[in-house]
Design a protein around this motif. Structure first.
Motif, PDB file in Angstrom:
ATOM      1  N   ARG A  83     -16.442  10.880 -73.634  1.00  0.00           N
ATOM      2  CA  ARG A  83     -17.032  12.180 -73.922  1.00  0.00           C
ATOM      3  C   ARG A  83     -15.913  13.190 -73.700  1.00  0.00           C
ATOM      4  O   ARG A  83     -15.001  12.936 -72.916  1.00  0.00           O
ATOM      5  CB  ARG A  83     -18.206  12.500 -72.989  1.00  0.00           C
ATOM      6  CG  ARG A  83     -19.402  11.566 -73.153  1.00  0.00           C
ATOM      7  CD  ARG A  83     -20.131  11.799 -74.463  1.00  0.00           C
ATOM      8  NE  ARG A  83     -21.333  10.996 -74.594  1.00  0.00           N
ATOM      9  CZ  ARG A  83     -21.371   9.730 -75.035  1.00  0.00           C
ATOM     10  NH1 ARG A  83     -20.248   9.122 -75.356  1.00  0.00           N
ATOM     11  NH2 ARG A  83     -22.507   9.083 -75.144  1.00  0.00           N
ATOM     12  N   HIS A  88     -19.019   8.728 -69.997  1.00  0.00           N
ATOM     13  CA  HIS A  88     -20.473   8.580 -70.122  1.00  0.00           C
ATOM     14  C   HIS A  88     -21.019   7.866 -68.894  1.00  0.00           C
ATOM     15  O   HIS A  88     -20.605   6.752 -68.579  1.00  0.00           O
ATOM     16  CB  HIS A  88     -20.782   7.778 -71.392  1.00  0.00           C
ATOM     17  CG  HIS A  88     -22.203   7.832 -71.813  1.00  0.00           C
ATOM     18  ND1 HIS A  88     -22.856   6.726 -72.321  1.00  0.00           N
ATOM     19  CD2 HIS A  88     -23.109   8.844 -71.825  1.00  0.00           C
ATOM     20  CE1 HIS A  88     -24.105   7.069 -72.628  1.00  0.00           C
ATOM     21  NE2 HIS A  88     -24.276   8.336 -72.342  1.00  0.00           N
ATOM     22  N   ASP A  92     -26.960   4.888 -73.713  1.00  0.00           N
ATOM     23  CA  ASP A  92     -27.878   5.524 -74.644  1.00  0.00           C
ATOM     24  C   ASP A  92     -28.643   4.440 -75.385  1.00  0.00           C
ATOM     25  O   ASP A  92     -28.045   3.534 -75.969  1.00  0.00           O
ATOM     26  CB  ASP A  92     -27.118   6.399 -75.650  1.00  0.00           C
ATOM     27  CG  ASP A  92     -26.550   7.650 -74.998  1.00  0.00           C
ATOM     28  OD1 ASP A  92     -26.973   7.976 -73.868  1.00  0.00           O
ATOM     29  OD2 ASP A  92     -25.680   8.286 -75.620  1.00  0.00           O
ATOM     30  N   HIS A 192     -32.831  10.133 -78.544  1.00  0.00           N
ATOM     31  CA  HIS A 192     -32.483   8.853 -77.917  1.00  0.00           C
ATOM     32  C   HIS A 192     -32.886   8.920 -76.455  1.00  0.00           C
ATOM     33  O   HIS A 192     -33.236   9.990 -75.958  1.00  0.00           O
ATOM     34  CB  HIS A 192     -30.993   8.525 -78.060  1.00  0.00           C
ATOM     35  CG  HIS A 192     -30.077   9.378 -77.229  1.00  0.00           C
ATOM     36  ND1 HIS A 192     -29.708  10.652 -77.582  1.00  0.00           N
ATOM     37  CD2 HIS A 192     -29.451   9.137 -76.044  1.00  0.00           C
ATOM     38  CE1 HIS A 192     -28.895  11.153 -76.672  1.00  0.00           C
ATOM     39  NE2 HIS A 192     -28.727  10.259 -75.714  1.00  0.00           N
ATOM     40  N   HIS A 194     -31.381   8.468 -72.770  1.00  0.00           N
ATOM     41  CA  HIS A 194     -30.201   8.272 -71.919  1.00  0.00           C
ATOM     42  C   HIS A 194     -30.702   7.748 -70.575  1.00  0.00           C
ATOM     43  O   HIS A 194     -31.571   8.354 -69.950  1.00  0.00           O
ATOM     44  CB  HIS A 194     -29.469   9.607 -71.756  1.00  0.00           C
ATOM     45  CG  HIS A 194     -28.360   9.593 -70.750  1.00  0.00           C
ATOM     46  ND1 HIS A 194     -27.040   9.404 -71.099  1.00  0.00           N
ATOM     47  CD2 HIS A 194     -28.376   9.731 -69.399  1.00  0.00           C
ATOM     48  CE1 HIS A 194     -26.297   9.432 -70.001  1.00  0.00           C
ATOM     49  NE2 HIS A 194     -27.074   9.629 -68.954  1.00  0.00           N
TER      50      HIS A 194
HETATM   51 ZN    ZN Z   1     -26.062   9.379 -72.868  1.00  0.00          ZN
END
Ligand code: ZN
Length: 395
Positions: A83, A88, A92, A192, A194
């Motif tokens: 990221r 991260h 995800d 999504h 996470h």
């Molecule tokens: Zn994520």
């Protein structure tokens, strides 16, 4: 002498331990003098031992966590993926670009935090478990009542959308598998789920280390090598005669075997980085591989595994991914050498400086460089290169 280390134990045998120990460590980190040889610096070595020791003891029941949704078992991003501002800190899970799938408590515990923001995590719940470990569920559409109505009441009182409240164990206790929320697209990114697992000091753990999480994914596809980069580390370093990063496409020799098509001439100190992607069977998305080893002439020179992060280290994205290559549109290269100041916990017991190839430590002539990448299902791919040390190099 070539720096080597013994082959690591199989990764899943490495258990997750008491990470709170690590937080106190990272808080006292001081910059090191890069001139100090890390191999002879006893304070560094003992500190490395200190970091790693707690992980030899299992401090959470890895088998007790379940997959947190029925939306899918498709991963669109892995732990420690790139990221821009951080690594991260979770995984995800695809919700098929839709909202409203049930989210289940991965384990028994209680809702310990309600977080609502228009940015970042969006609507998020944390569940704290008996051993202090925490699971987190983000980008939610809505919480399950009575959590949702409680949050709405607090928003009304404060007259703000944003909310951040810590709760004690009496408010919303949950059993493993209880419905706690529905998936959504709140905060950053499209729809999504996470999902994060953190220890009692809030250090993120790779959720795929939990067997019920990793076994949900079907993955027979090995990682794919795309490119290799040779980066000059010292002022006198040269690759193919020039003091600049040398980037090369690799050639496939089969599904699990890759080569660098031409020998690469090295002098000075050089760092290797690779662009590798991994995908599981049902997945069009590509993420980074889980683990690397690098050998020179059959001797292990470097290893890394994305097991966990210290919360204070998550911003060290430039220590792991090569930002220069990223800026020059070459893609996400993962460094197989540990630069000064890199405090990531991916390197087992290796000190700073490990992984860099110092040409003065090798005999003139050809040497075999081998990089092995694994995904978490244990699928393996190998990249082989020949590097050449010139006779003219002072020894
Ligand atoms: Zn994520």
């Amino acid at each position: 002498m070539v720096r080597t280390l013994n082959r690591q134990q199989p990764l899943l045998a490495i258990s997750i331990g008491l990470l709170c120990f690590l937080t106190s460590f990272s808080g006292t980190t001081t910059p090191r003098d890069p001139k100090n040889n890390p191999l002879t610096n006893h304070s560094v070595v003992s500190r490395v031992e200190e970091i790693y020791a707690p992980f030899d003891t299992l401090r959470t029941d890895l088998r007790d966590y379940i997959w947190p949704t029925n939306a899918s078992t498709v991963i669109t991003s892995s732990f420690a993926d790139y990221r821009r501002t951080h690594l991260h800190e979770g995984i995800d899970i695809s919700t098929n670009s839709q909202k409203g799938y049930p989210v289940y408590a991965a384990r028994e515990g209680y809702v310990s935090r309600i977080f609502i923001s228009r940015r970042g995590y969006g609507k998020m719940l944390s569940v704290r478990h008996r051993d202090g470990f925490v699971t987190m569920y983000a980008h939610l559409q809505r919480f399950k009542d009575p959590i949702e109505s409680y949050a709405k009441q607090l928003q009304k009182q404060s007259r703000k959308y944003a909310l951040e409240v810590d709760l004690d164990s009496s408010m919303f206790p949950v059993s493993k598998g209880d419905l706690i929320a529905h998936t959504g697209d709140t905060g950053i990114g499209s729809a999504h789920l996470h999902f994060e697992v953190r220890d009692s000091s809030f250090n993120p753990i790779n959720p795929f280390l939990l067997p019920q999480i990793s076994s949900a994914i079907s993955d027979l596809i090995p990682p794919v090598f795309h490119m290799i980069a040779f980066t000059p580390i010292s002022g006198t370093s040269k690759i193919q005669g020039r003091h600049r990063v040398w980037v090369e496409d690799v050639k496939s020799e089969g599904p699990e075997s890759y080569i660098v098509p031409q020998p690469v001439k090295l002098s000075g100190s050089v760092g290797i980085s690779v662009r590798v992607t991994d995908q599981s069977d049902v997945l069009k998305y590509r993420t980074g591989p889980y683990r690397f080893e690098m050998y020179v002439d059959g001797q292990l020179l470097f290893s890394s595994a994305k097991k966990f992060l210290l919360e204070s280290e998550a911003h060290q994205v430039a220590a792991y991914y090569d930002k220069g290559l990223l800026r020059s549109q070459k893609g996400r290269f993962e460094k197989l050498y540990i630069e000064s100041g890199n405090r990531l916990s991916f390197y087992n017991r290796l000190p700073e400086g490990a992984g860099s190839i110092d040409a003065s430590e090798f005999e003139p002539g050809d040497h075999e460089l081998k990089v092995v990448a694994w995904d978490l299902a244990g699928n393996e791919s190998t990249l082989t290169a020949i590097f050449v040390i010139g006779k003219s190099i002072a020894r």
